[in-house]
Design an enzyme around this catalytic site. Structure first.
Site, PDB file in Angstrom:
ATOM      1  N   ARG A   1       0.783  -1.248  -0.019  1.00 53.02           N
ATOM      2  CA  ARG A   1       0.009  -0.135   0.000  1.00 53.02           C
ATOM      3  C   ARG A   1       0.728   1.310   0.108  1.00 53.02           C
ATOM      4  O   ARG A   1       0.444   2.299  -0.468  1.00 53.02           O
ATOM      5  CB  ARG A   1      -0.882  -0.079   1.083  1.00 53.02           C
ATOM      6  CG  ARG A   1      -1.994   1.252   1.321  1.00 53.02           C
ATOM      7  CD  ARG A   1      -2.818   0.916   2.386  1.00 53.02           C
ATOM      8  NE  ARG A   1      -3.567   2.075   3.072  1.00 53.02           N
ATOM      9  CZ  ARG A   1      -4.849   2.405   2.478  1.00 53.02           C
ATOM     10  NH1 ARG A   1      -5.385   1.648   1.426  1.00 53.02           N
ATOM     11  NH2 ARG A   1      -5.611   3.511   2.687  1.00 53.02           N
TER      12      ARG A   1
ATOM     13  N   ILE B   1      -7.259   8.094  -0.924  1.00 53.81           N
ATOM     14  CA  ILE B   1      -7.138   6.547  -0.769  1.00 53.81           C
ATOM     15  C   ILE B   1      -7.943   6.128   0.083  1.00 53.81           C
ATOM     16  O   ILE B   1      -7.788   6.306   1.287  1.00 53.81           O
ATOM     17  CB  ILE B   1      -5.733   6.224  -1.051  1.00 53.81           C
ATOM     18  CG1 ILE B   1      -5.600   4.596  -0.996  1.00 53.81           C
ATOM     19  CG2 ILE B   1      -4.983   6.857   0.136  1.00 53.81           C
ATOM     20  CD1 ILE B   1      -4.256   4.043  -1.013  1.00 53.81           C
ATOM     21  N   SER B   2      -9.041   5.131   0.000  1.00 59.69           N
ATOM     22  CA  SER B   2      -9.664   4.721   0.982  1.00 59.69           C
ATOM     23  C   SER B   2      -8.906   3.917   1.873  1.00 59.69           C
ATOM     24  O   SER B   2      -7.796   3.426   1.654  1.00 59.69           O
ATOM     25  CB  SER B   2     -10.863   3.779   0.466  1.00 59.69           C
ATOM     26  OG  SER B   2     -11.911   4.579  -0.255  1.00 59.69           O
ATOM     27  N   GLY B   3      -9.472   3.780   3.263  1.00 57.48           N
ATOM     28  CA  GLY B   3      -8.861   3.037   4.107  1.00 57.48           C
ATOM     29  C   GLY B   3      -8.792   1.520   4.034  1.00 57.48           C
ATOM     30  O   GLY B   3      -9.445   1.129   3.127  1.00 57.48           O
TER      31      GLY B   3
END
Length: 292
Positions: free
Chosen positions: A92, A118-120
């Site tokens: 990530r 950016i989503s968790g």
């Protein structure tokens, strides 16, 4: 002579059957997805050593990845081995801005510039799990963003297509993938990217078995439903700004050709989500622009 030929054939068959098969990454990493075997420092150390030795991933980041993985499993954001492996394989940090590197595995979303995020990891993996991607599936992602979601999907199928409306972000993410491929990440070679208005999907490659939308809108875009294959699944956040329902939309087609669309709340009413708005190519958003 017939019996002799029979014996030779049997012997050759046994040789083929007994020949060691190449070990896939999934087999190599299988022990790390068994949560009962991963509750301790020894398991973390083993995982970090394996990934660092084989792929050169940063050791500190690997520790954070492993710890976040355990949280994902505990929260039931991932339950199947294939999604667990996809998370463990994907760095990530490679898709986060330099200033957010140390926060790459935090629960929260991260800013990636251009007014988007950016989503968790919990949300990314919950959406990925809801899709249940099969190796033969053709997948469309609307909202490439940083590229992290595409990277996760690339470990589940080699047919990932992703559309990003922000041209400079699209170019930056393409460069990220190009560099990863140059550094040996061959699984990202097949990801197809383009900059366009994702509301219209990507008709050139339709139909898609799975569609994932990473921006919010107040209705399900008809073009995406049209490009969803029979018995396909779409995961999309639908609702007003700041409080959407994460829907799993299934398109079922019976023998007579009748189409039925079913909607299911991925979180079963326990949680609402907040995504950046589904923007239009000419400015503004797609909210209020289609059927609810």
């Amino acid at each position: 002579m017939y019996k002799q030929n029979q014996y030779i054939a049997i012997a050759l068959l046994l040789l083929v059957l007994c020949r060691p098969m190449p070990v896939s990454f999934a087999e190599e990493i299988q022990d790390y997805v068994k949560t009962d075997a991963m509750q301790g420092r020894d398991a973390q150390t083993s995982f970090v050593n394996f990934m660092n030795d084989k792929y050169g991933h940063n050791r500190d980041m690997l520790k954070l990845r492993y710890q976040r993985f355990l949280a994902l499993v505990n929260n039931k954001d991932v339950t199947r081995d294939k999604e667990k492996i996809a998370f463990l394989r994907t760095e990530r940090e490679a898709f986060a801005l330099d200033r957010n590197q140390r926060r790459a595995y935090e629960h929260a979303f991260l800013d990636i510039g251009y007014g988007v995020t950016i989503s968790g990891p919990h949300l990314v993996m919950r959406m990925t799990s809801a899709l249940d991607v099969q190796p033969s599936d053709k997948v469309l992602e609307i909202g490439t963003g940083s590229g992290y979601q595409s990277a996760v999907l690339a470990h589940l199928t080699n047919q990932v297509h992703s559309v990003e409306i922000i041209e400079p972000l699209h170019k930056r993410t393409r460069d990220v993938f190009d560099n990863l491929v140059k550094n040996g990440r061959a699984e990202f070679e097949n990801i197809k990217l383009k900059s366009d208005d994702g509301y219209h999907g990507w008709s050139e490659f339709a139909p898609f078995n799975k569609i994932i939308v990473t921006c919010a809108v107040d209705h399900i875009p008809p073009p995406l439903l049209q490009q969803l294959a029979p018995n396909g699944i779409m995961v999309i956040p639908v609702g007003p700004p700041g409080k959407q329902t994460l829907l799993k939309v299934t398109k079922e087609v019976d023998e007579q050709g009748k189409t039925t669309i079913t909607r299911q709340d991925v979180y079963n009413g326990r949680l609402s989500v907040s995504f950046v708005p589904f923007t239009k190519a000419d400015g503004g958003t797609w909210n209020g622009k289609g059927p609810h």
